[in-house]
Every structure is written in structure tokens, then in C-alpha cells.
Design a protein around this motif. Structure first.
Motif, PDB file in Angstrom:
ATOM      1  N   LEU A 233      44.444 -59.236 -68.654  1.00 49.41           N
ATOM      2  CA  LEU A 233      45.757 -59.489 -68.061  1.00 49.41           C
ATOM      3  C   LEU A 233      46.759 -58.346 -68.145  1.00 49.41           C
ATOM      4  N   TYR A 234      46.501 -57.315 -68.938  1.00 52.08           N
ATOM      5  CA  TYR A 234      47.514 -56.278 -69.138  1.00 52.08           C
ATOM      6  C   TYR A 234      47.537 -55.326 -67.944  1.00 52.08           C
ATOM      7  N   GLY A 235      48.443 -55.562 -67.010  1.00 52.48           N
ATOM      8  CA  GLY A 235      48.451 -54.852 -65.744  1.00 52.48           C
ATOM      9  C   GLY A 235      48.845 -53.398 -65.814  1.00 52.48           C
ATOM     10  N   ASP A 236      49.437 -52.946 -66.919  1.00 47.74           N
ATOM     11  CA  ASP A 236      49.857 -51.554 -67.036  1.00 47.74           C
ATOM     12  C   ASP A 236      48.758 -50.645 -67.586  1.00 47.74           C
ATOM     13  N   TRP A 237      47.608 -51.199 -67.850  1.00 45.22           N
ATOM     14  CA  TRP A 237      46.481 -50.407 -68.354  1.00 45.22           C
ATOM     15  C   TRP A 237      45.410 -50.347 -67.264  1.00 45.22           C
ATOM     16  N   PRO A 238      45.006 -49.178 -66.794  1.00 50.30           N
ATOM     17  CA  PRO A 238      44.190 -49.058 -65.579  1.00 50.30           C
ATOM     18  C   PRO A 238      42.782 -49.609 -65.665  1.00 50.30           C
ATOM     19  N   ARG A 239      42.294 -49.963 -66.859  1.00 52.70           N
ATOM     20  CA  ARG A 239      40.938 -50.510 -66.940  1.00 52.70           C
ATOM     21  C   ARG A 239      40.929 -52.031 -67.057  1.00 52.70           C
ATOM     22  N   SER A 240      42.081 -52.671 -67.046  1.00 51.42           N
ATOM     23  CA  SER A 240      42.113 -54.133 -67.136  1.00 51.42           C
ATOM     24  C   SER A 240      41.717 -54.756 -65.805  1.00 51.42           C
ATOM     25  N   LEU A 241      41.327 -56.030 -65.858  1.00 52.94           N
ATOM     26  CA  LEU A 241      41.002 -56.742 -64.628  1.00 52.94           C
ATOM     27  C   LEU A 241      42.225 -56.855 -63.725  1.00 52.94           C
ATOM     28  N   ALA A 242      43.389 -57.129 -64.318  1.00 56.42           N
ATOM     29  CA  ALA A 242      44.607 -57.278 -63.525  1.00 56.42           C
ATOM     30  C   ALA A 242      44.943 -55.993 -62.783  1.00 56.42           C
ATOM     31  N   ALA A 243      44.873 -54.857 -63.473  1.00 57.55           N
ATOM     32  CA  ALA A 243      45.188 -53.580 -62.835  1.00 57.55           C
ATOM     33  C   ALA A 243      44.166 -53.226 -61.758  1.00 57.55           C
ATOM     34  N   SER A 244      42.896 -53.478 -62.028  1.00 59.16           N
ATOM     35  CA  SER A 244      41.850 -53.134 -61.063  1.00 59.16           C
ATOM     36  C   SER A 244      41.994 -53.953 -59.783  1.00 59.16           C
ATOM     37  N   ILE A 245      42.226 -55.260 -59.918  1.00 62.77           N
ATOM     38  CA  ILE A 245      42.334 -56.098 -58.726  1.00 62.77           C
ATOM     39  C   ILE A 245      43.641 -55.827 -57.982  1.00 62.77           C
ATOM     40  N   ALA A 246      44.701 -55.481 -58.699  1.00 60.39           N
ATOM     41  CA  ALA A 246      45.943 -55.094 -58.021  1.00 60.39           C
ATOM     42  C   ALA A 246      45.705 -53.863 -57.143  1.00 60.39           C
ATOM     43  N   GLU A 247      44.944 -52.902 -57.648  1.00 54.93           N
ATOM     44  CA  GLU A 247      44.601 -51.723 -56.850  1.00 54.93           C
ATOM     45  C   GLU A 247      43.748 -52.113 -55.640  1.00 54.93           C
ATOM     46  N   VAL A 248      42.771 -52.999 -55.850  1.00 55.83           N
ATOM     47  CA  VAL A 248      41.922 -53.452 -54.737  1.00 55.83           C
ATOM     48  C   VAL A 248      42.777 -54.093 -53.648  1.00 55.83           C
ATOM     49  N   GLU A 249      43.729 -54.939 -54.051  1.00 52.82           N
ATOM     50  CA  GLU A 249      44.616 -55.580 -53.079  1.00 52.82           C
ATOM     51  C   GLU A 249      45.372 -54.536 -52.251  1.00 52.82           C
ATOM     52  N   GLN A 250      45.958 -53.541 -52.900  1.00 50.85           N
ATOM     53  CA  GLN A 250      46.710 -52.515 -52.188  1.00 50.85           C
ATOM     54  C   GLN A 250      45.811 -51.675 -51.290  1.00 50.85           C
ATOM     55  N   LEU A 251      44.619 -51.341 -51.765  1.00 48.90           N
ATOM     56  CA  LEU A 251      43.719 -50.485 -50.995  1.00 48.90           C
ATOM     57  C   LEU A 251      43.169 -51.191 -49.761  1.00 48.90           C
ATOM     58  N   ILE A 252      42.905 -52.481 -49.874  1.00 48.76           N
ATOM     59  CA  ILE A 252      42.476 -53.235 -48.695  1.00 48.76           C
ATOM     60  C   ILE A 252      43.575 -53.192 -47.633  1.00 48.76           C
ATOM     61  N   GLY A 253      44.814 -53.319 -48.071  1.00 44.99           N
ATOM     62  CA  GLY A 253      45.928 -53.220 -47.128  1.00 44.99           C
ATOM     63  C   GLY A 253      45.998 -51.863 -46.442  1.00 44.99           C
ATOM     64  N   ARG A 254      45.628 -50.802 -47.149  1.00 48.84           N
ATOM     65  CA  ARG A 254      45.694 -49.451 -46.570  1.00 48.84           C
ATOM     66  C   ARG A 254      44.615 -49.211 -45.526  1.00 48.84           C
ATOM     67  N   VAL A 255      43.429 -49.797 -45.712  1.00 49.72           N
ATOM     68  CA  VAL A 255      42.332 -49.521 -44.778  1.00 49.72           C
ATOM     69  C   VAL A 255      42.165 -50.595 -43.715  1.00 49.72           C
ATOM     70  N   ALA A 256      42.856 -51.725 -43.861  1.00 49.30           N
ATOM     71  CA  ALA A 256      42.622 -52.850 -42.953  1.00 49.30           C
ATOM     72  C   ALA A 256      43.292 -52.662 -41.601  1.00 49.30           C
ATOM     73  N   TYR A 257      44.476 -52.057 -41.574  1.00 45.66           N
ATOM     74  CA  TYR A 257      45.229 -51.893 -40.326  1.00 45.66           C
ATOM     75  C   TYR A 257      45.388 -53.229 -39.579  1.00 45.66           C
ATOM     76  N   GLY A 258      45.724 -54.258 -40.350  1.00 44.94           N
ATOM     77  CA  GLY A 258      45.957 -55.573 -39.747  1.00 44.94           C
ATOM     78  C   GLY A 258      44.721 -56.430 -39.600  1.00 44.94           C
ATOM     79  N   ARG A 259      43.535 -55.873 -39.850  1.00 44.94           N
ATOM     80  CA  ARG A 259      42.299 -56.649 -39.750  1.00 44.94           C
ATOM     81  C   ARG A 259      41.951 -57.256 -41.109  1.00 44.94           C
ATOM     82  N   ALA A 260      40.878 -58.012 -41.127  1.00 43.82           N
ATOM     83  CA  ALA A 260      40.340 -58.582 -42.367  1.00 43.82           C
ATOM     84  C   ALA A 260      41.407 -59.347 -43.143  1.00 43.82           C
TER      85      ALA A 260
END
Length: 346
Positions: A233-260
Motif C-alpha cells: 500500500l505504500y504509494g511513495d515507494w516505487p516497488r510497492s503494488l500501489a506505486a506500480s499499478i498507479a504507474e500502469v494506470e497513467q501509462l495506459i492513458g498515455r498510449v491509449a489515445y482514447g481507446r481501450a
């Protein structure tokens, strides 16, 4: 960007991260195996690691017994293990070679040198002489690869797909590392009377570069509940599950261009649950059950990413009947742990 190019970049990053996390998991178990403990408890650690990596069957097909040296050799360089460190480094190199025009010479040289140096180290007997030194080397080369990406690449679609592969793999492997240790704790009462102590959790934290972070966050005695809270749960540490999935969420937004939109929605939902989660509630429902569910959801996200943006993964094989009559299917949870290496197959 062509889906085939994005696919190679995504899997290059996943294999590099997987090699590092396999080294981390081996390092944790190796350090724990050096502590005073019963033979049964030491063997339990290796069995748990193979089980959570979904490699027990592959290991059993070529080995008898559960000696630490055999497991380390299997996970580090066995050609029959598609997720061995050697196979992962080779696959990362080959995927990069296939799309060199979409990266740069620095990244190619980094991964190519890693592959060549790995062969030299193993031929020189580093695993037999000092496994810890080899694990540290693998982690260092992974850090170097990410540093080259961050320091030299343009932040375009190629860069984002590499980052997406990194954090999908990291979320999967951090969950597995945590589940390995808690699975051992759940079984310990039946196999050993050895009490759990400070040194065990210290080794687990060090395996994910989390020991110093733990001290900064809690500044108190190490407990299983706090270790789980940090890794999940510790989102400020880059190896936590929370931090990793937060990055995945942002990255999907960057490559999706409104799709998916459905893939983006599921990523956002999982990220929100981790961001707002409480470790007491997770432990109350059972940590192993929580992590199994988390791995399934990350797996689903990875499959959706492949379907929406990359070269789709092969569908799972039809269910077969076991001797006990239970229906089983060949899972793709890795995609994360059993995907074969190479350019043609990712």
C-alpha cells in the motif's frame, strides 16, 4: 507505432525486470537458507518459491529433491526454465535487437553487454563460488538498463511501452515475493517449531530494497503486518503494488489515445483500491487470498494490454481432467512466469 514494435519493447522491459526480480527472490531465499533452521523449513522456502512462480512441475521433471544449489541453478541458468535469469536476459536482448531503430545505441549496448557478461560470469563458476555476487550483478545491470532508458530516450510511445512492461512485471513479482514468505509462515506450524524472527523479515525487505525504506517509514520493530503494508500500500515507494499499478494506470492513458476504455477503467479501479486500502482489512480477509486475486487481476490487465495494443497472447489450452477428476487449464499467469523467450514469441 506498429503493434509488433510495441510488443518487442514491452517484452524487452518485462524480461529485464523479471530477471531482476528472479534474482531478488533467489537472494531472499538464499539469505534465509543461511540462518539457523531445520532442513524441513529451509526446503519449504524453496518449494514455496517454485510454487508461487508456477515452476514446480518444470523443476520436478528434471530434478529429484529440493537442494538449494539445484534450485538456484534451475532458476538462474537452466535452459528448460523459460523464466530463468539467463533465458530472460537473452529474450530481453533479442527483443531489443529486433527493434534497434526504435531505441538507441546506448540501450542496445547495455543489454548486449549484459548478455555477454552473464555468459562469462556463469562460465567462470560464479554461481558455485558466490550466488549472492551474481544476484547483485543482475540487479545492477537491470538498474543500469532503466537508467539508460530514463537518461537517453525520447519520451514517446516507445518509451511508454517499455515503462508499461516494467511496472506490470514489477507488480506481479513483488506480489509473488511477498506471497512466498507468507505462504511459508502459514505452513510453518506443520513443518517446524522454529520461531519467526527479525532476520527473516530483514532478508525479505532487503530482497526488494525495502529495508532502509521501512526504517524511514516506521522507525520501529519489524513486523509482518508492516512489511505487508509497505509492499502493498505504500504509494511513495516505487516497488510497492500501489506505486506500480498507479504507474500502469497513467501509462495506459498515455498510449491509449482514447481507446481501450475498459482496460483503462480496470487499471484505475485496481489503483484506487490500493490507494484507499487498509492493511488491517487485507489481513482480515487473508493475505494469500488477496495476493492470488491481485495476481489474477494484473494478469488480466496484461492480457488486455496485449490484446489492445500489442501482439495478442495465445489463448489458454482447453481444460483437461486430472487423476483426481478436477478440471485444470494451462494458465497464462505469466504470461508472467512461463512465457517462452525469443523475438518471434516475445
Amino acid at each position: 507505432m506498429l503493434s509488433r514494435t510495441a510488443d518487442h519493447l514491452f517484452w524487452m522491459a518485462r524480461y529485464t525486470e523479471r530477471a531482476e526480480n528472479t534474482a531478488r527472490m533467489l537472494d531472499a531465499n538464499y539469505q534465509l537458507s543461511l540462518l539457523p533452521q531445520s532442513d524441513e523449513y529451509a526446503e519449504l522456502g524453496w518449494r514455496a518459491m517454485l510454487s508461487i512462480s508456477e515452476l514446480s512441475g518444470v523443476y520436478a521433471a528434471g530434478h529429484q529433491g529440493m537442494k538449494s544449489r539445484d534450485v538456484i541453478d534451475f532458476m538462474a541458468r537452466d535452459a528448460s526454465n523459460p523464466s530463468s535469469i539467463v533465458n530472460c536476459l537473452r529474450a530481453a536482448r533479442e527483443n531489443t535487437r529486433a527493434v534497434r531503430s526504435s531505441t538507441n545505441s546506448e540501450l542496445w549496448e547495455s543489454l548486449n553487454t549484459t548478455w555477454l557478461e552473464c555468459q562469462r560470469l556463469l562460465a567462470g563458476g560464479i554461481l558455485e563460488r558466490d550466488p549472492y555476487e551474481f544476484f547483485e550483478w543482475v540487479k545492477f545491470r537491470s538498474h543500469l538498463s532503466r537508467g539508460v532508458q530514463l537518461g537517453t530516450l525520447v519520451k514517446d510511445d516507445a518509451f511508454w511501452f517499455m515503462r508499461l512492461g516494467t511496472f506490470i512485471e514489477r507488480a506481479d513479482n513483488t506480489a509473488r515475493i511477498l506471497d512466498v514468505k507468507f505462504e511459508m509462515l502459514e505452513q510453518r506450524a506443520d513443518t517446524s517449531a522454529q520461531p519467526f524472527d527479525y532476520y527473516h523479515w530483514t532478508a525479505v525487505l532487503r530482497s526488494v530494497s525495502g529495508f532502509e525504506v521501512y526504517r524511514k517509514v516506521y522507525r520501529d520493530v519489524i513486523t509482518p503486518e508492516r512489511v505487508a503494508g509497505l509492499l502493498i500500500l505504500y504509494g511513495d515507494w516505487p516497488r510497492s503494488l500501489a506505486a506500480s499499478i498507479a504507474e500502469v494506470e497513467q501509462l495506459i492513458g498515455r498510449v491509449a489515445y482514447g481507446r481501450a476504455s475498459e482496460t483503462a477503467r480496470l487499471a484505475a479501479q485496481l489503483s484506487a483500491e490500493l490507494r484507499d486500502g487498509r492493511i488491517q482489512n487485507i489481513l482480515k480477509g487473508g493475505l494469500h487470498a488477496y495476493l492470488v486475486d491481485f495476481l489474477a487481476r494484473v494478469n488480466d490487465l496484461a492480457s488486455r494490454i496485449s490484446r489492445d495494443f500489442l501482439v495478442p497472447l495465445a489463448p489458454p489450452k482447453p481444460a483437461t481432467q486430472t487423476q483426481s477428476g478436477e478440471s485444470q487449464t494451462q494458465t497464462q499467469s505469466g504470461e508472467s512466469q512461463t512465457q517462452t523467450a525469443g523475438v518471434a514469441v516475445r
